[in-house]
Design a protein around this motif. Structure first.
Motif, short mmCIF file in Angstrom:
data_model
loop_
_atom_site.label_atom_id
_atom_site.label_comp_id
_atom_site.label_asym_id
_atom_site.label_seq_id
_atom_site.Cartn_x
_atom_site.Cartn_y
_atom_site.Cartn_z
N UNK A 161 0.85 -1.19 0.00
CA UNK A 161 0.00 0.00 0.00
C UNK A 161 0.89 1.24 0.00
N UNK A 162 0.52 2.21 -0.84
CA UNK A 162 1.26 3.47 -0.92
C UNK A 162 0.31 4.62 -0.59
N UNK A 163 0.85 5.66 0.07
CA UNK A 163 0.04 6.81 0.47
C UNK A 163 0.49 8.05 -0.30
N UNK A 164 -0.48 8.84 -0.72
CA UNK A 164 -0.20 10.11 -1.39
C UNK A 164 -1.09 11.19 -0.78
N UNK A 165 -0.69 12.45 -0.98
CA UNK A 165 -1.43 13.56 -0.43
C UNK A 165 -0.85 13.99 0.89
N UNK A 166 -1.68 14.54 1.77
CA UNK A 166 -1.25 14.94 3.10
C UNK A 166 -0.84 16.38 3.23
N UNK A 167 -0.51 17.04 2.10
CA UNK A 167 -0.11 18.43 2.18
C UNK A 167 1.40 18.60 2.24
N UNK A 169 5.03 19.19 3.36
CA UNK A 169 5.76 18.93 4.60
C UNK A 169 5.25 17.77 5.42
N UNK A 170 4.18 17.12 4.96
CA UNK A 170 3.62 16.00 5.73
C UNK A 170 4.57 14.81 5.69
N UNK A 171 4.65 14.12 6.81
CA UNK A 171 5.37 12.85 6.87
C UNK A 171 4.33 11.75 6.72
N UNK A 172 4.39 11.02 5.63
CA UNK A 172 3.34 10.05 5.29
C UNK A 172 3.48 8.78 6.13
N UNK A 173 2.36 8.11 6.37
CA UNK A 173 2.40 6.86 7.14
C UNK A 173 2.97 5.72 6.31
N UNK A 174 3.29 4.65 6.97
CA UNK A 174 3.71 3.40 6.31
C UNK A 174 2.89 2.26 6.89
N UNK A 175 2.53 1.30 6.04
CA UNK A 175 1.67 0.21 6.49
C UNK A 175 1.83 -1.00 5.57
N UNK A 176 1.33 -2.14 6.03
CA UNK A 176 1.29 -3.37 5.24
C UNK A 176 -0.16 -3.86 5.18
N UNK A 202 -4.91 6.12 -0.13
CA UNK A 202 -4.20 4.85 -0.01
C UNK A 202 -4.43 4.03 -1.28
N UNK A 203 -3.35 3.60 -1.92
CA UNK A 203 -3.46 2.81 -3.16
C UNK A 203 -2.85 1.43 -2.92
N UNK A 204 -3.67 0.39 -3.10
CA UNK A 204 -3.23 -0.99 -2.90
C UNK A 204 -2.82 -1.58 -4.25
N UNK A 205 -1.63 -2.15 -4.31
CA UNK A 205 -1.17 -2.84 -5.51
C UNK A 205 -0.74 -4.24 -5.13
N UNK A 206 -0.91 -5.19 -6.04
CA UNK A 206 -0.54 -6.57 -5.78
C UNK A 206 -1.02 -7.45 -6.92
N UNK A 207 -1.10 -8.76 -6.65
CA UNK A 207 -1.51 -9.69 -7.69
C UNK A 207 -3.02 -9.91 -7.74
N UNK A 208 -3.77 -9.18 -6.90
CA UNK A 208 -5.22 -9.24 -6.95
C UNK A 208 -5.78 -7.92 -7.46
N UNK A 209 -7.08 -7.78 -7.41
CA UNK A 209 -7.71 -6.55 -7.90
C UNK A 209 -8.87 -6.14 -7.01
N UNK A 210 -9.20 -4.84 -7.09
CA UNK A 210 -10.45 -4.37 -6.53
C UNK A 210 -10.43 -3.84 -5.13
N UNK A 211 -9.30 -3.87 -4.40
CA UNK A 211 -9.28 -3.42 -3.02
C UNK A 211 -9.16 -1.90 -2.96
N UNK A 212 -10.00 -1.27 -2.14
CA UNK A 212 -9.92 0.17 -1.91
C UNK A 212 -10.03 0.45 -0.42
N UNK A 213 -9.34 1.48 0.02
CA UNK A 213 -9.27 1.81 1.45
C UNK A 213 -9.41 3.32 1.62
N UNK A 214 -10.22 3.73 2.60
CA UNK A 214 -10.38 5.13 2.95
C UNK A 214 -9.65 5.41 4.26
#
Length: 469
Positions: A161-167, A169-176, A202-214
Motif C-alpha cells: 500500500x502506498x500513500x499520497x497527499x497529506x499536504x 511537509x507532511x510525513x506520510x504513514x507506512x503500512x502493510x 491509499x493505493x493498494x497494488x498486488x496480484x489481486x484486484x479491486x481493493x480500496x481503502x479510505x
C-alpha cells in the motif's frame, strides 16, 4: 602453571575466586536533544553526543533555539550530567520534528537525531537514563486516526500500500496490507505519519484486484515520544514528556496515546526567567523536571520519588492548576488520577505526581520503575567478569554472593526493603550447562511512595472527665 612442573623454591599462585562488589550505575544522566543555531560548531557539532557536566561547559551553546533555555532550566535545580545532542534548525515544525527523530544517515551510516543517544556510552562514557526533548514532545500532530476497507477485492496473495497527499511537509504513514482468503481485510501500520493537513489517498497494488481503502485523519501520538520509546526500552530509561498545556481534555487525550512505564507526562508549561529577554517567559517543563530528578537522585537516592519536591526557578504556570488538601476534585488531583504529573504552589512550587503511563500497575510509580531498572542494569554490568568463566560450584557461589551482598547494601541504604539471589536447578539443567548457559534468579522489594495518607478522625466526649481529674 602445572603442579607437575619441577620447582626448587617458593611460588605464588593467585586465586581469583570469590564475590565481586557491584557498583550502581549513574541513575540521573540526562539525554537532551534540541536546536541551537548559534552554537559553536566545534564544541557542539550536529548529531553528535556531547557531555556537559556543569553550566560553564555549555557556554558555547549560543542563545537561540531550544537547548540554551533547557540547559539553564536543568542547572537551576543543581548539578547534573547531560548528554546534549544538537540537530539542525528547520523551517517548518514538521521538518523540525523529523530532524529530532532522525535515524541513520544514508551516506555515512551515522546516527542522527535521537538515535545519536545510542552512541553516548561509547563516546561520552555514560548512558542517558532520563530522556527529554523540550519543545518537541507536547504536540499531537495530525496523522492517521483510522481506516476503512471500502472494498476487499479478490485474488491477493501479496500486496503493498502506498500513500499520497497529506499536504506540503507532511510525513506520510507506512503500512502493510492484511490479506485473508485472498481479500484485503485491513492495514497494519508501522507509522501513522504526522503533520498531515490534507486528505490522504491509499493505493493498494498486488496480484489481486479491486481493493480500496479510505483513510481517516485525526490527532495522533507525538512522533518524538513514540520514537523515543524504543530507545528507552533498550536503555531502561524514562522519557519526561511535556503535555499540551492547553486543556484537561487535551492532556487526557495525550495520556491515552501511551501505555508504557517509560513515559512520564508533565503538564502544564511553566514560566522561567529568560536571560535572553530579561523577563519571565513560558517554557516546557520537562527540563526542570529532569533537573529535579537528578537533584533528588544525588541528595536522596534513585529510589526516592521526585513528587512533592520543590522545583526551583518557576515564576508561574502556563494554565491555572488548583489544589487543596483532600480535595479530590481539584485540577491537580484529577490530572494525577489520569497519570499526569503537574505542579502545585504551597510555600514554593512543587512537582505533584508519581505515576507513569504504565498499563501494568506493577510499574505505576516512577520511583518503583526506576529502582527496578537501576538494580537490573547494575547487576548486569557488574558481571562481565562472570562471562566465559568455567562453570563450577564455586562459580555459582561467587556470583550469588556478589548479588546477595549488593542487595544487603541496597537495603541498608533504604533503596529496597529486602532482596535475595539464588540458583534454581530448574533453569540450570545438564543440557543448559553443557551449552554454556547459566541462570541466576534474584528478587527485591522497592519502597513505594506514600501517595495517599489517611488520618481517621474521631470526635469523642471521653476526655471531658480530664477536666476534673
Amino acid at each position: 602453571m602445572s603442579l607437575t612442573d619441577f620447582l626448587h623454591g617458593v611460588e605464588t599462585v593467585v586465586v581469583d575466586s570469590g564475590p565481586r562488589p557491584i557498583q550502581t550505575v549513574r541513575s540521573s544522566v540526562i539525554g537532551l536533544i534540541g536546536t541551537a543555531p548559534l552554537a559553536n560548531e566545534v564544541a557542539f557539532p550536529l548529531d553528535t553526543p556531547v557531555l556537559v557536566n556543569r553550566r560553564q561547559a555549555a557556554a558555547m551553546i549560543g542563545a537561540t533555539g531550544s537547548l540554551p533555555q533547557a540547559i539553564d532550566s536543568i542547572y537551576d535545580q543543581g548539578g547534573a550530567l547531560i548528554v546534549v545532542v544538537r540537530v539542525a534548525d528547520a523551517q517548518t515544525e514538521n521538518e523540525q520534528l523529523s530532524k529530532i527523530i532522525g535515524g541513520v544517515d544514508a551516506d555515512t551510516g551515522a546516527f542522527t537525531g535521537i538515535h545519536v543517544f545510542r552512541a553516548a556510552e561509547a563516546e561520552c562514557g555514560v548512558s542517558p537514563m532520563i530522556l527529554i526533548a523540550p519543545g518537541f514532545t507536547h504536540q499531537r500532530p495530525l496523522g492517521v486516526a483510522g481506516h476503512t476497507v471500502t472494498a476487499q477485492g479478490n485474488g491477493y496473495t501479496q500486496a503493498t500500500v502506498a500513500f499520497t497527499g497529506g499536504g506540503a511537509g507532511a510525513v506520510l504513514p507506512t503500512a502493510k496490507p492484511i490479506i485473508t482468503g485472498g481479500k484485503i481485510t485491513g492495514l497494519e501500520f508501522d507509522s501513522l505519519g504526522f503533520g498531515i493537513v490534507s486528505p490522504l489517498t491509499a493505493t493498494v497494488t498486488g496480484d489481486g484486484t479491486g481493493a480500496t481503502i479510505t483513510i481517516q485523519i485525526g490527532a495522533s501520538a507525538n512522533p518524538v515520544v513514540s520514537e523515543l520509546k524504543q530507545l528507552a526500552d533498550g536503555f531502561k530509561a524514562h522519557i519526561i514528556a511535556d503535555g499540551p498545556s492547553t486543556t484537561d481534555a487535551a492532556a487526557f487525550a495525550y495520556r491515552n496515546d501511551h501505555g508504557t512505564r517509560r513515559v512520564f507526562i508533565v503538564d502544564p508549561t511553566v514560566s522561567g526567567w529568560s536571560v535572553k529577554t530579561s523577563t519571565y517567559a513560558l517554557e516546557h517543563s520537562s527540563a526542570r523536571v529532569a533537573g529535579l530528578i537528578s537533584r533528588v537522585d544525588n541528595e536522596k537516592g534513585f529510589w526516592e520519588s521526585p513528587s512533592n519536591k520543590e522545583v526551583y526557578g518557576i515564576g508561574g504556570l502556563g494554565r491555572p492548576i488548583d489544589y487543596a488538601y483532600g480535595d479530590k476534585n481539584s485540577r491537580a488531583n484529577i490530572l494525577n488520577e489520569n497519570e499526569i504529573a503537574t505542579f502545585i504552589r504551597d510555600e514554593g512550587w512543587y512537582l505533584w505526581g508519581n505515576r507513569t503511563c504504565s498499563a501494568d500497575p506493577k510499574f505505576a510509580f516512577l520511583s518503583v520503575s526506576r529502582t527496578g531498572d537501576m538494580i537490573d542494569i547494575s547487576i548486569a554490568k557488574a558481571h562481565r567478569w562472570a562471562v566465559d568463566r568455567s562453570i563450577t560450584k564455586q562459580y555459582f557461589e561467587d556470583v550469588t554472593a556478589s548479588v546477595k551482598a549488593y542487595m544487603r547494601q541496597l537495603r541498608v541504604r533504604g533503596a529496597i526493603l529486602g532482596g535475595d539471589c539464588w540458583v534454581d536447578p530448574e533453569f540450570n539443567t545438564e543440557a543448559d550447562i553443557s551449552q554454556g548457559h547459566v541462570t541466576f534468579s534474584y528478587d527485591f522489594t522497592p519502597p513505594y511512595p506514600a501517595e495517599r495518607v489517611t488520618f481517621r478522625s474521631h470526635l469523642v466526649s471521653d476526655y471531658i472527665r480530664n477536666l476534673f481529674a
